[in-house]
Design a protein around this motif. Structure first.
Motif, PDB file in Angstrom:
ATOM      1  N   THR A 108      11.809  52.696   7.619  1.00  0.00           N
ATOM      2  CA  THR A 108      10.975  52.789   6.417  1.00  0.00           C
ATOM      3  C   THR A 108      10.709  51.424   5.812  1.00  0.00           C
ATOM      4  N   LYS A 109       9.508  51.267   5.293  1.00  0.00           N
ATOM      5  CA  LYS A 109       9.144  50.050   4.574  1.00  0.00           C
ATOM      6  C   LYS A 109       9.177  50.288   3.067  1.00  0.00           C
ATOM      7  N   LYS A 110       9.516  51.508   2.675  1.00  0.00           N
ATOM      8  CA  LYS A 110       9.548  51.860   1.255  1.00  0.00           C
ATOM      9  C   LYS A 110      10.881  51.430   0.646  1.00  0.00           C
ATOM     10  N   ALA A 111      10.829  50.421  -0.211  1.00  0.00           N
ATOM     11  CA  ALA A 111      12.052  49.867  -0.795  1.00  0.00           C
ATOM     12  C   ALA A 111      12.858  50.911  -1.560  1.00  0.00           C
ATOM     13  N   ASP A 112      12.158  51.817  -2.247  1.00  0.00           N
ATOM     14  CA  ASP A 112      12.869  52.815  -3.045  1.00  0.00           C
ATOM     15  C   ASP A 112      13.530  53.898  -2.189  1.00  0.00           C
TER      16      ASP A 112
ATOM     17  N   PRO B  19      17.767  52.957   0.403  1.00  0.00           N
ATOM     18  CA  PRO B  19      19.159  53.358   0.176  1.00  0.00           C
ATOM     19  C   PRO B  19      19.450  54.790   0.649  1.00  0.00           C
ATOM     20  N   ARG B  20      18.448  55.676   0.543  1.00  0.00           N
ATOM     21  CA  ARG B  20      18.646  57.061   0.989  1.00  0.00           C
ATOM     22  C   ARG B  20      18.705  57.135   2.521  1.00  0.00           C
ATOM     23  N   VAL B  21      17.817  56.404   3.194  1.00  0.00           N
ATOM     24  CA  VAL B  21      17.842  56.362   4.659  1.00  0.00           C
ATOM     25  C   VAL B  21      19.149  55.740   5.134  1.00  0.00           C
ATOM     26  N   ALA B  22      19.576  54.675   4.467  1.00  0.00           N
ATOM     27  CA  ALA B  22      20.850  54.038   4.816  1.00  0.00           C
ATOM     28  C   ALA B  22      21.995  55.033   4.657  1.00  0.00           C
ATOM     29  N   GLY B  23      21.901  55.882   3.632  1.00  0.00           N
ATOM     30  CA  GLY B  23      22.941  56.896   3.407  1.00  0.00           C
ATOM     31  C   GLY B  23      23.042  57.880   4.553  1.00  0.00           C
ATOM     32  N   VAL B  24      21.893  58.261   5.135  1.00  0.00           N
ATOM     33  CA  VAL B  24      21.891  59.178   6.281  1.00  0.00           C
ATOM     34  C   VAL B  24      22.639  58.546   7.446  1.00  0.00           C
ATOM     35  N   TYR B  25      22.318  57.296   7.752  1.00  0.00           N
ATOM     36  CA  TYR B  25      22.957  56.642   8.893  1.00  0.00           C
ATOM     37  C   TYR B  25      24.431  56.349   8.639  1.00  0.00           C
TER      38      TYR B  25
ATOM     39  N   ASP C  98      14.489  42.858   6.003  1.00  0.00           N
ATOM     40  CA  ASP C  98      14.320  42.236   4.693  1.00  0.00           C
ATOM     41  C   ASP C  98      15.658  42.201   3.969  1.00  0.00           C
ATOM     42  N   LEU C  99      15.781  41.278   3.045  1.00  0.00           N
ATOM     43  CA  LEU C  99      17.020  41.163   2.282  1.00  0.00           C
ATOM     44  C   LEU C  99      17.285  42.437   1.484  1.00  0.00           C
ATOM     45  N   ASN C 100      16.211  43.119   1.035  1.00  0.00           N
ATOM     46  CA  ASN C 100      16.425  44.362   0.273  1.00  0.00           C
ATOM     47  C   ASN C 100      16.924  45.490   1.172  1.00  0.00           C
ATOM     48  N   SER C 101      16.665  45.387   2.485  1.00  0.00           N
ATOM     49  CA  SER C 101      17.207  46.383   3.416  1.00  0.00           C
ATOM     50  C   SER C 101      18.717  46.195   3.575  1.00  0.00           C
ATOM     51  N   ILE C 102      19.141  44.936   3.593  1.00  0.00           N
ATOM     52  CA  ILE C 102      20.582  44.652   3.679  1.00  0.00           C
ATOM     53  C   ILE C 102      21.285  45.160   2.429  1.00  0.00           C
ATOM     54  N   ASP C 103      20.693  44.869   1.274  1.00  0.00           N
ATOM     55  CA  ASP C 103      21.290  45.347   0.021  1.00  0.00           C
ATOM     56  C   ASP C 103      21.242  46.867  -0.077  1.00  0.00           C
ATOM     57  N   ALA C 104      20.233  47.485   0.546  1.00  0.00           N
ATOM     58  CA  ALA C 104      20.150  48.948   0.551  1.00  0.00           C
ATOM     59  C   ALA C 104      21.320  49.551   1.319  1.00  0.00           C
ATOM     60  N   VAL C 105      21.747  48.887   2.376  1.00  0.00           N
ATOM     61  CA  VAL C 105      22.914  49.354   3.146  1.00  0.00           C
ATOM     62  C   VAL C 105      24.179  49.164   2.322  1.00  0.00           C
TER      63      VAL C 105
END
Length: 346
Positions: free
Chosen positions: A222-226, A229-235, A291-298
């Motif tokens: 996903t490219k959706k920043a919001d 965190p939810r996608v990261a939660g699934v994984y 992206d850095l926000n993807s790392i922070d999302a994890v």
């Protein structure tokens, strides 16, 4: 006596007039704009290591940068630039005068190259992005990226070395060496991985490298920043449950075919450590530079009970989430029907 005094006055007056005219001439050749370059971009003068004044002058002459050549050479000699040529990249602007430019060249006050990393999946993408923008040969960079000793020096393997190149914008000098370039990237990597981020990674059972690998999967989904965190939660739920991550982007990466839009059962049969349909846990390296926000999302993933998700049938880029497989199959069916209507089968 009067005649002598009068002569002296004339001499002084003539000298003063000459001095004034000379000063004005020097002021003109020093301060008057003397370069015909693009008003917005300017001209980047590249001076390689070991260059002489003749090297610099040849470059300026070939590109027809200098308007008044005589004045430039005169001031260069006056300021002893010929004995003080320094390598580097220097941007010449349209409003510059000779004095400003020559002082800049003499002092070695370079203009950095603004380098931005984004949309990079493979090492060759990174090498291509950097290209020949620096004095070093990009093939040297490619060799270093695949050198296990180099990777080990920075705390990586050849599979994980790409984690060191965080997507961002960097100002780097043109005459940087390959080793210096790696040191710079590693410095920014360490700066990003603060003690707070390291603690967050450890708290969820990951280290910085594993967090970035996970983030690359999230980025691929996903490219959706919001929504990240939810996608990261699934994984993270799947990882903690010791079930296959079954991440479609890893299958695409395993095939090295980024035109694939629809991952089917045939594609998931590939034997690859990056095929998370077959291999339990994370792949051996990142599948892109997240992206850095993807790392922070994890690191700050959303705590929930979702185990599945599927792209929304409206093609908005968002996803439908499900806690059980039955609901997921229903979501998948709806999405597949939408794909079929658009005749997308690959």
């Amino acid at each position: 006596m009067q005649k002598n005094n009068k002569l002296i006055r004339y001499v002084i007056l003539a000298f003063a007039l000459f001095a004034t005219m000379f000063s004005y001439y020097v002021w003109q050749i020093a301060k008057t704009p003397n370069y015909q370059v693009d008003e917005k971009k300017g001209f980047a003068l590249l001076i390689p290591k070991g260059a002489t004044f003749d090297t610099v002058w040849d470059s300026l002459r070939v590109h027809k940068v200098v308007k008044d050549e005589l004045s430039f050479k005169f001031l260069a000699k006056l300021l002893k630039y010929k004995e003080n040529v320094r390598e580097g990249r220097y941007v010449i602007t349209a409003e510059m005068g000779n004095y400003e430019l020559i002082k800049k060249l003499r002092s070695g006050r370079q203009d950095p190259i603004r380098l931005t990393f984004n949309n990079i999946r493979l090492k060759k993408d990174l090498v291509h992005k950097i290209g020949n923008r620096f004095q070093f040969d990009s093939t040297t960079l490619a060799t270093m990226l695949n050198d296990s000793a180099v990777a080990r020096k920075y705390g990586f393997t050849t599979e994980t070395i790409m984690c060191m190149f965080l997507p961002n914008t960097y100002d780097v000098y043109w005459n940087v060496t390959p080793n210096e370039f790696f040191d710079i990237m590693h410095g920014w990597y360490k700066k990003f991985w603060t003690e707070d981020r390291k603690r967050k990674a450890a708290a969820i059972g990951l280290d910085p490298i594993k967090a970035q690998i996970m983030a690359s999967i999230v980025e691929g989904e996903t490219k959706k920043a919001d929504e990240k965190p939810r996608v990261a939660g699934v994984y993270m739920n799947r990882l903690n449950a010791r079930m296959p991550l079954q991440a479609d982007p890893t299958v695409v990466f395993a095939h090295q075919d980024f035109t694939i839009k629809r991952v089917n059962s045939t594609l998931t049969k590939i034997n690859s450590p990056y095929n998370t349909y077959k291999v339990i846990g994370l792949p051996p390296g990142p599948i892109n530079l997240p992206d850095l926000n993807s790392i922070d999302a994890v690191l700050n993933y959303e705590r929930h009970k979702y185990m599945y998700f599927c792209a929304k049938e409206d093609f908005s880029g968002y996803h439908n989430f499900a806690e059980n497989f039955t609901d997921h199959l229903n979501n998948a069916r709806i999405y597949q029907e939408a794909l079929n209507k658009l005749n997308i089968h690959k």
